[in-house]
Scaffold this active site. Structure first.
Site, PDB file in Angstrom:
ATOM      1  N   LYS A 141       0.850  -1.198   0.000  1.00 21.54           N
ATOM      2  CA  LYS A 141       0.000   0.000   0.000  1.00 21.54           C
ATOM      3  C   LYS A 141       0.881   1.242   0.000  1.00 21.54           C
ATOM      4  CE  LYS A 141      -3.938   1.844   2.692  1.00 21.54           C
ATOM      5  NZ  LYS A 141      -4.730   1.657   3.931  1.00 21.54           N
ATOM      6  N   SER A 185      -9.680   1.680   3.041  1.00 23.05           N
ATOM      7  CA  SER A 185      -8.802   2.412   2.143  1.00 23.05           C
ATOM      8  C   SER A 185      -7.787   1.535   1.407  1.00 23.05           C
ATOM      9  CB  SER A 185      -8.042   3.486   2.937  1.00 23.05           C
ATOM     10  OG  SER A 185      -7.169   2.872   3.873  1.00 23.05           O
ATOM     11  N   SER A 210      -9.778  -0.658   7.244  1.00 26.94           N
ATOM     12  CA  SER A 210      -9.200  -0.453   5.921  1.00 26.94           C
ATOM     13  C   SER A 210      -8.489  -1.654   5.306  1.00 26.94           C
ATOM     14  CB  SER A 210      -8.233   0.735   5.944  1.00 26.94           C
ATOM     15  OG  SER A 210      -8.968   1.929   5.858  1.00 26.94           O
TER      16      SER A 210
END
Lengths: 477, 494
Positions: free
Chosen positions: B87, B162, B186
């Site tokens: 990420k 996210s 997330s």
């Protein structure tokens, strides 16, 4: 101060701790390096990095807390103080807010022969900010982050101080303690010790405090007294003129000798404090506190008593020496090297202090070693040089760092103790001043000093004063 | 070597970490071949999925050479030669780390996050940096400053967020495994919406050093993988105390793979009634209830538990998380690195220009919320109250775990929603995390695993929550469930 009024003063003192590394990273804390050479991702606030607490800073804060009779918190924590400024790379300062490491202490100061106890509200740890450097004429400002993250202690006093003189004494005592502990070098000019003063005035007998102003930028010991003195007068004048003191932050302008308004209460920052989530709470075990307690150094009050009892110094001299650790060390080492305590004390308090003051230097920066002091005093004692010549010798030693022996030899300052040579000089002096000899013999005994002076002048001060006196008396008999 | 036919039919990018480990260690394949298949897949589907912000192909083949050498000299580690996506809020030295924000569009960290440093020690291969909601603030990746990632099961729909880029990349076989970060769900919510496995470890289990902070007391890094085994392997690689993160726990790290395959007879599973709410998708409700039945059939004992303060979790979370965020994001001032706006007549204007142009709408909204909650006069009513609620929620879990070993809930109240469906209504968007947020407030670990599909063929996630530092137990339960179902074997038809 007008007799009707009384000042109420509290001081917030920031002391840079003498740790080798910064409070939340491994960068050096050395002063005066190339801008931004002592930085890393942590102290310049890069994304994603985290603070790690320097245990030494905690130890130093505890040491100081113990020395100032504080309660050491078994559980304390850091908080974030949020505000934007280019010298504050994270946009917040890691400080302590609700739960400081030390609370509820006090120190004692002497003012005009009276002991006054000043309360210490709290001592907390925090990180220093960097420095903004503004280009004189150009459009740029520069940021040096070498100082960002240097550990600070904030020592907050109770509003127990009642006069500018007390404030100055409090600051001196604070510095003495910090230096005794070796946790701060106490240099106000270089900013390693900083003082903000909360000042208000009220009518004598009134219980409530008046509205206070916070004074900033007091950057020398001299100005502590001056700035507060000015501010008290200013506030009294405001009240006398029928006005009201407003709560504000004021800046001490040392050049003009005045305080000027910086920002009002309404413009004050809202720091939005909240517990620092990147650091775990600090737990201090009693065992650690006990260990630190056991290793505390001798403090100035104890030292002063010892100087009186151990060396037979008068109280006044003991005071002057004991107040500063470097001075005390210099004194004791010089005595150990053979100096007579009384003579060493006089030399330090007199000539050496004068020379350092002229040079705007502190005892930490003294160019002479204790043994050099003792050796010079020995030359006086054994008659090699006169007390008068000693002054010249000592100045030269201070200037060059050379030993007394070397200076005396190089400058040919050895005392003349040869009776024949002195007698010759005495005879010449008397022959040259027949009128004065007559007057002396007629009873004007004050002229003895004049004759001594003449002989000394002729021998460039090198004649043994005692022998000169004896010979003169004999001849004028 | 695999025979020619085997190699041609076998798409290496579709395999799992453990499968590739075996093949690589047998020297049946080379790390470069795995990379070839992964990058071919990326070339084929990335236009549709848009999982990545940065693709690090050149450095990946460099890393593959080292991995090959290690294998040839029998010195391979846990992840030698395994392609992993990270990420884009975890710092990778010299490699762009943007947080999907214009503010950091040009930011290349001069340091490595602890998690990626640990993956490096295990000789992983970085495939690229994945998309997210800007600074991890969002539940759909629609708040990315660059582009929206699409759900591989239905490109009209969001992948969740996210960590939507990481979940979509795993689901679309654009990598073998990925790292995500989880502040309020997330990792778990996008894993649920993309039909993969997502684990949020106990707060403090994995170092946060180098993770660009959103809400420091809630953020935690964890793996997103194709199955539970890989989740355990990835957790093994990154877990453990880190001297650079004071909040990382000095707790012992077991080999999590050892928990897998143990039976779950007598395991007490708690199903909190507060998690079956009105408005929940019928298919989700059904799937989770039948998953519970399935666990029961495997020997688990259902027990009733209550988490009475669940209803306050979202409100408390949005006060605490935004408060921390308002402070964490103060460092982006346009002065030292990242985006600097043109012009500005004084310092204040420089700050305001950089921050109003550099941050997106949701980030600004959260900074304002948090600034407000911490303001003088409001602190007690908001931040302090939020902390008190947080304590109550922790106590809820402590009490529930006196009855149950593992708590089972839906991960998300709905399957993947359409792009644009909730993006204009922040409150609706915040409610996507209604089942995941309490876990972060309590600091406990939780995993999301596939447990079914809606009639539109959208994946549904099952959340299993454990006691502090009891990841082993939830991995064991999740593995037992997974092995008795086939949901995790399904792949989207991209």
């Amino acid at each position: 101060m007008s007799g009707k009024y009384e000042a109420v003063i509290g001081l917030e003192v920031h002391a840079q701790m003498l740790t080798d590394t910064k409070i939340f990273c491994g960068c050096s804390t050395k002063f005066g390096s190339e801008p931004n050479s002592q930085t890393c991702p942590v102290c310049i606030g890069m994304p994603g990095v985290l603070p790690v607490l320097n245990g030494k800073a905690v130890e130093f804060a505890i040491k100081t807390g113990i020395a100032m009779n504080c309660k050491i918190s078994s559980y304390s924590r850091f908080a974030r103080k949020n505000y934007f400024y280019p010298d504050l790379p994270k946009g917040y300062q890691i400080s302590q807010y609700e739960l400081p490491i030390c609370e509820h202490g006090h120190i004692e100061i002497m003012v005009d022969g009276d002991v006054r106890r000043i309360g210490i509200t709290r001592i907390h740890m925090e990180e220093d900010a960097g420095k903004n450097i503004h280009e004189e004429s150009g459009p740029y400002s520069f940021v040096d982050l070498n100082r960002a993250g240097v550990p600070l202690m904030e020592i907050v006093s109770e509003p127990d101080i009642r006069s500018p003189k007390e404030a100055a004494e409090y600051m001196k005592k604070l510095r003495t303690i910090l230096k005794d502990l070796d946790v701060c070098d106490g240099n106000m000019e270089q900013g390693s010790l900083r003082c903000d003063a909360n000042v208000s005035v009220r009518h004598v007998g009134q219980k409530e405090f008046g509205t206070r102003a916070e004074l900033k930028n007091i950057n020398s010991f001299r100005f502590v007294e001056k700035a507060i003195e000015y501010e008290i007068k200013r506030q009294i004048k405001v009240l006398e003129d029928g006005g009201k003191v407003i709560q504000e932050t004021r800046l001490w302008d040392s050049a003009a000798g005045v305080t000027i308004s910086m920002r009002s209460k309404e413009e004050a920052h809202d720091y939005r404090y909240f517990p620092e989530p990147d650091l775990v709470p600090i737990t201090v075990e009693q065992k650690w506190i006990d260990e630190i307690k056991a290793s505390q150094p001798e403090f100035s009050d104890e030292r002063r008593e010892r100087f009186v009892s151990e060396y037979g110094l008068p109280q006044y001299n003991a005071d002057q020496l004991a107040i500063d650790r470097s001075t005390s060390v210099l004194f004791e080492e010089a005595v150990k090297a053979g100096g007579t305590p009384k003579d060493v004390a006089n030399l330090i308090i007199g000539e050496l202090t004068r020379l350092l003051n002229e040079d705007s230097k502190t005892f930490d920066e003294c160019p002479l070693r204790p043994k050099q002091l003792a050796d010079m005093l020995r030359l006086i004692e054994n008659g090699t040089i006169s007390g008068k010549i000693a002054k010249t010798v000592f100045e030269e030693m201070y200037k060059t760092g050379k030993d007394a022996d070397t200076v005396v030899k190089e400058k040919g300052l050895v005392q003349i103790s040869d009776e024949g040579a002195i007698e010759k000089a005495v005879d010449e002096a008397l022959a040259k001043n027949r009128n004065e000899v007559e007057r002396y013999k007629a009873g004007d005994e004050k002229l003895m000093g004049f004759f001594v002076g003449q002989v000394m002048k002729a021998t460039k001060g090198k004649a043994n004063p005692q022998m000169v006196n004896e010979l003169l008396k004999k001849k004028l008999g | 070597m695999l025979n020619a036919i085997g190699r041609n039919t076998l798409k290496l990018n579709e395999l799992t970490v453990s499968e590739l480990r075996r093949l690589l260690d047998n020297r049946g394949i080379k790390p470069q071949e795995v990379l070839d298949d992964v990058y071919n897949r990326i070339d084929a589907v990335e236009d549709k999925v848009k999982a990545y912000i940065t693709i690090t192909k050149d450095s990946a083949y460099e890393m593959a050479k080292d991995a090959e050498q290690a294998i040839l000299s029998n010195k391979q580690s846990l992840l030698t030669g395994i392609p992993v996506a990270v990420k884009d809020n975890m710092c990778t030295k010299g490699i762009s780390t943007t947080c999907a924000s214009k503010m950091l569009h040009n930011f290349k960290p001069p340091y490595e996050s602890t998690v990626t440093a640990r993956l490096k020690e295990q000789e992983y291969i970085l495939i690229g940096k994945t998309n997210l909601d800007e600074f991890a603030m969002g539940s759909s990746t629609e708040n990315s400053g660059f582009h929206t990632t699409r759900n591989p099961w239905d490109p009209e729909r969001v992948p969740g967020g996210s960590s939507g880029g990481s979940a979509a990349a795993v689901a679309a076989d654009e990598c073998i495994a990925a790292l995500g970060s989880d502040t309020g769900g997330s990792i778990r919510q996008p894993a649920a919406l993309c039909g993969v496995v997502g684990l949020k470890p106990t707060y403090g289990r994995v170092s946060r050093y180098g993770l660009v902070a959103f809400a420091s007391s809630l953020d935690q890094i964890g793996p997103i993988t194709k199955n539970v085994m890989d989740s355990a392997i990835m957790l093994n690689a990154v877990a453990g105390h880190d001297p650079l993160d004071s909040t990382s726990a000095p707790a012992e790290v077991p080999d999590f793979a050892n928990f897998l395959g143990q039976d779950i007879k007598g395991l007490k599973i708690g199903i909190p009634k507060e998690y079956f709410i009105e408005g929940m998708d019928k298919y989700v409700d059904d799937a989770v209830r039948s998953a519970a039945k399935k666990l029961e059939s495997l020997g688990a004992i259902p027990v009733e538990v209550s988490l009475p303060h669940t209803g306050y979790a979202v409100a408390a979370y949005y006060i605490l998380a935004t408060s921390e965020a308002s402070s964490n994001l103060a460092r982006y001032d346009g002065v030292k690195y990242g985006f600097r706006a043109q012009g500005g007549k004084d310092l204040l204007e420089i700050y305001m220009n950089a921050r109003s142009q550099g941050f997106g709408a949701e980030v600004k909204r959260r900074i304002m919320l948090g600034t407000y909650a911490l303001s003088a006069g409001y602190y007690d009513a908001y931040y302090k109250k939020g902390q008190q609620v947080r304590t109550l929620i922790k106590q809820d879990f402590d009490n529930a775990f006196k009855e149950a070993d593992v708590i089972v809930t839906p991960t998300s109240p709905t399957p993947a929603f359409k792009v644009g469906e909730k993006s204009t209504d922040p409150l609706q968007m915040y409610l996507s995390d209604i089942f995941t947020i309490s876990v972060n407030l309590a600091g406990v670990p939780a995993i999301s695993i596939p447990c079914g599909f809606t009639k539109n063929n959208l994946p549904i996630g099952l959340q299993m929550i454990g006691r502090h530092f009891d990841e082993g137990l939830i991995l064991k339960a999740a593995y037992a469930y997974e092995q008795s179902t086939e949901w995790h074997t399904r792949r989207p038809a991209l």
